[in-house]
Motif scaffolding. Sequence first.
Motif, PDB file in Angstrom:
ATOM      1  N   ILE A 166      -7.828   8.762  -7.536  1.00  0.00           N
ATOM      2  CA  ILE A 166      -7.650   7.361  -8.383  1.00  0.00           C
ATOM      3  C   ILE A 166      -8.928   6.424  -8.239  1.00  0.00           C
ATOM      4  O   ILE A 166      -9.565   5.758  -8.703  1.00  0.00           O
ATOM      5  CB  ILE A 166      -6.363   7.218  -8.880  1.00  0.00           C
ATOM      6  N   GLU A 167      -8.371   6.103  -6.623  1.00  0.00           N
ATOM      7  CA  GLU A 167      -9.452   5.257  -6.006  1.00  0.00           C
ATOM      8  C   GLU A 167     -10.781   5.364  -6.114  1.00  0.00           C
ATOM      9  O   GLU A 167     -11.609   4.490  -6.241  1.00  0.00           O
ATOM     10  CB  GLU A 167      -8.790   4.940  -4.563  1.00  0.00           C
ATOM     11  N   MET A 168     -11.103   6.632  -5.825  1.00  0.00           N
ATOM     12  CA  MET A 168     -12.285   6.984  -5.901  1.00  0.00           C
ATOM     13  C   MET A 168     -13.024   6.884  -7.135  1.00  0.00           C
ATOM     14  O   MET A 168     -14.092   6.226  -7.316  1.00  0.00           O
ATOM     15  CB  MET A 168     -12.640   8.461  -5.204  1.00  0.00           C
ATOM     16  N   MET A 169     -12.442   7.471  -8.380  1.00  0.00           N
ATOM     17  CA  MET A 169     -12.863   7.462  -9.745  1.00  0.00           C
ATOM     18  C   MET A 169     -13.184   5.935 -10.049  1.00  0.00           C
ATOM     19  O   MET A 169     -14.054   5.784 -11.100  1.00  0.00           O
ATOM     20  CB  MET A 169     -12.143   8.322 -10.589  1.00  0.00           C
ATOM     21  N   THR A 170     -12.316   5.271  -9.753  1.00  0.00           N
ATOM     22  CA  THR A 170     -11.970   3.715 -10.208  1.00  0.00           C
ATOM     23  C   THR A 170     -12.813   2.702  -9.414  1.00  0.00           C
ATOM     24  O   THR A 170     -12.850   1.442  -9.520  1.00  0.00           O
ATOM     25  CB  THR A 170     -10.636   3.228 -10.509  1.00  0.00           C
ATOM     26  N   ASP A 171     -13.450   3.090  -8.300  1.00  0.00           N
ATOM     27  CA  ASP A 171     -13.918   2.174  -7.284  1.00  0.00           C
ATOM     28  C   ASP A 171     -13.151   1.094  -6.847  1.00  0.00           C
ATOM     29  O   ASP A 171     -13.353  -0.085  -6.452  1.00  0.00           O
ATOM     30  CB  ASP A 171     -15.185   1.578  -7.911  1.00  0.00           C
ATOM     31  N   ALA A 172     -11.819   1.489  -6.820  1.00  0.00           N
ATOM     32  CA  ALA A 172     -10.858   0.265  -6.351  1.00  0.00           C
ATOM     33  C   ALA A 172     -10.836   0.166  -4.900  1.00  0.00           C
ATOM     34  O   ALA A 172     -11.184   1.087  -3.762  1.00  0.00           O
ATOM     35  CB  ALA A 172      -9.295   1.019  -6.603  1.00  0.00           C
ATOM     36  N   LEU A 173     -10.905  -1.030  -4.550  1.00  0.00           N
ATOM     37  CA  LEU A 173     -10.812  -1.500  -3.209  1.00  0.00           C
ATOM     38  C   LEU A 173      -9.461  -1.304  -2.481  1.00  0.00           C
ATOM     39  O   LEU A 173      -9.633  -1.109  -1.060  1.00  0.00           O
ATOM     40  CB  LEU A 173     -11.336  -2.994  -3.227  1.00  0.00           C
ATOM     41  N   THR A 174      -8.589  -1.330  -3.034  1.00  0.00           N
ATOM     42  CA  THR A 174      -7.373  -1.181  -2.297  1.00  0.00           C
ATOM     43  C   THR A 174      -6.445  -0.054  -3.319  1.00  0.00           C
ATOM     44  O   THR A 174      -6.566   0.188  -4.304  1.00  0.00           O
ATOM     45  CB  THR A 174      -6.444  -2.312  -2.272  1.00  0.00           C
ATOM     46  N   THR A 175      -5.391   0.512  -2.589  1.00  0.00           N
ATOM     47  CA  THR A 175      -4.328   1.405  -3.592  1.00  0.00           C
ATOM     48  C   THR A 175      -3.156   0.879  -4.049  1.00  0.00           C
ATOM     49  O   THR A 175      -2.628  -0.311  -3.574  1.00  0.00           O
ATOM     50  CB  THR A 175      -4.163   2.582  -2.464  1.00  0.00           C
ATOM     51  N   GLN A 176      -2.727   1.171  -5.048  1.00  0.00           N
ATOM     52  CA  GLN A 176      -1.366   0.853  -5.774  1.00  0.00           C
ATOM     53  C   GLN A 176      -0.259   1.513  -5.416  1.00  0.00           C
ATOM     54  O   GLN A 176       0.867   1.085  -5.594  1.00  0.00           O
ATOM     55  CB  GLN A 176      -1.375   0.761  -7.094  1.00  0.00           C
ATOM     56  N   THR A 177      -0.392   2.797  -4.608  1.00  0.00           N
ATOM     57  CA  THR A 177       0.711   3.384  -3.999  1.00  0.00           C
ATOM     58  C   THR A 177       0.836   3.552  -2.686  1.00  0.00           C
ATOM     59  O   THR A 177      -0.359   3.484  -1.839  1.00  0.00           O
ATOM     60  CB  THR A 177       0.774   4.875  -4.670  1.00  0.00           C
ATOM     61  N   THR A 178       2.164   4.081  -2.228  1.00  0.00           N
ATOM     62  CA  THR A 178       2.100   4.173  -0.699  1.00  0.00           C
ATOM     63  C   THR A 178       2.429   5.765  -0.715  1.00  0.00           C
ATOM     64  O   THR A 178       3.268   6.392  -1.414  1.00  0.00           O
ATOM     65  CB  THR A 178       3.373   3.383  -0.325  1.00  0.00           C
ATOM     66  N   VAL A 179       1.818   6.299   0.345  1.00  0.00           N
ATOM     67  CA  VAL A 179       2.023   7.618   0.635  1.00  0.00           C
ATOM     68  C   VAL A 179       2.384   7.941   2.159  1.00  0.00           C
ATOM     69  O   VAL A 179       1.835   7.440   3.142  1.00  0.00           O
ATOM     70  CB  VAL A 179       0.584   8.327   0.681  1.00  0.00           C
ATOM     71  N   GLN A 180       3.649   8.488   2.342  1.00  0.00           N
ATOM     72  CA  GLN A 180       4.402   8.529   3.558  1.00  0.00           C
ATOM     73  C   GLN A 180       4.713  10.122   3.920  1.00  0.00           C
ATOM     74  O   GLN A 180       4.919  10.604   2.888  1.00  0.00           O
ATOM     75  CB  GLN A 180       5.618   7.761   3.435  1.00  0.00           C
ATOM     76  N   ALA A 181       4.379  10.501   4.967  1.00  0.00           N
ATOM     77  CA  ALA A 181       4.544  11.766   5.391  1.00  0.00           C
ATOM     78  C   ALA A 181       6.203  12.003   5.479  1.00  0.00           C
ATOM     79  O   ALA A 181       7.026  11.114   5.991  1.00  0.00           O
ATOM     80  CB  ALA A 181       4.061  12.027   6.738  1.00  0.00           C
ATOM     81  N   VAL A 182       6.732  12.932   4.946  1.00  0.00           N
ATOM     82  CA  VAL A 182       8.120  13.444   5.179  1.00  0.00           C
ATOM     83  C   VAL A 182       8.371  14.328   6.434  1.00  0.00           C
ATOM     84  O   VAL A 182       9.388  14.348   7.206  1.00  0.00           O
ATOM     85  CB  VAL A 182       8.455  14.050   3.701  1.00  0.00           C
ATOM     86  N   THR A 183       7.442  15.305   6.144  1.00  0.00           N
ATOM     87  CA  THR A 183       7.268  16.285   7.562  1.00  0.00           C
ATOM     88  C   THR A 183       6.103  16.019   8.536  1.00  0.00           C
ATOM     89  O   THR A 183       5.326  15.171   7.964  1.00  0.00           O
ATOM     90  CB  THR A 183       7.369  17.611   6.892  1.00  0.00           C
ATOM     91  N   ALA A 184       5.813  16.662   9.250  1.00  0.00           N
ATOM     92  CA  ALA A 184       4.625  16.724   9.891  1.00  0.00           C
ATOM     93  C   ALA A 184       3.337  17.061   8.808  1.00  0.00           C
ATOM     94  O   ALA A 184       3.561  17.994   8.172  1.00  0.00           O
ATOM     95  CB  ALA A 184       4.359  17.641  10.996  1.00  0.00           C
ATOM     96  N   LEU A 185       2.292  16.429   8.696  1.00  0.00           N
ATOM     97  CA  LEU A 185       1.538  16.507   7.581  1.00  0.00           C
ATOM     98  C   LEU A 185       0.061  16.465   8.100  1.00  0.00           C
ATOM     99  O   LEU A 185      -0.204  15.858   9.122  1.00  0.00           O
ATOM    100  CB  LEU A 185       1.557  15.100   6.955  1.00  0.00           C
TER     101      LEU A 185
END
Length: 222
Positions: free
Chosen positions: A82-101
């Motif tokens: 989404i960030e790539m396609m919209t050329d967004a400078l920041t992300t609106q979501t948080t992504v967190q590893a639940v297991t080793a990722l």
Amino acid sequence: MKKSKLTEADRQTLTRYGLNGMDLSQAMGLSLAPGAYLSKAGEPMDTLNFIVSGKAKVFISLSDGRELLLAYFTQQGIIGEIEMMTDALTTQTTVQAVTALRCIALPFAAYADTLKRDTAFINLVAKDLAEKLAQRVVNSAITALQPLEARLCAYIFQTADRGIFCEKRTEVAGVMGVSYRHLLRCLVKLCAQGILLKTDAGYKIAKRQELEKMAGDLYVLK
């Protein structure tokens, strides 16, 4: 987060997205420990990420401090499209590893223009986004109609690492949208039923089939 050169498994993952013919000299592998963040809302997102293995959760933070869970990624998925396609400078979501990722990161600066001109890849991204949207609509509808017990059982299934549920209870209460005391009562009940077993490492899933049954439709959420 540790950065490294691409492995053979990384390259095999990229073949599923039709990117095996690209110059990958600027791509890198990312290894995250459970609980580590791949991205945080409001912070810069400058890479397109492909999950190779492990499990991550995606959520947004609300103004009152609570968190709304959006999706899980298990052994596959794209993060940052989404960030790539919209050329967004920041992300609106948080992504967190639940297991080793393990992820593959392609810097936007080096690859975004090329990827946007790749019709086959853009079609794949469009399909991926459509599937995510459709699943989240279903998730939201199911979640709104389910009691805490069912939602918690599904959450435990999704976040348990090798059969152990060890997320911080205060954070889980926020994700579930309930009070800490209400969450504790539900965990105590599941332990009393023998479905969970409280240990020093966290809550061990003692009766997997029973937990799956109690999660009901929510067990299939992704």
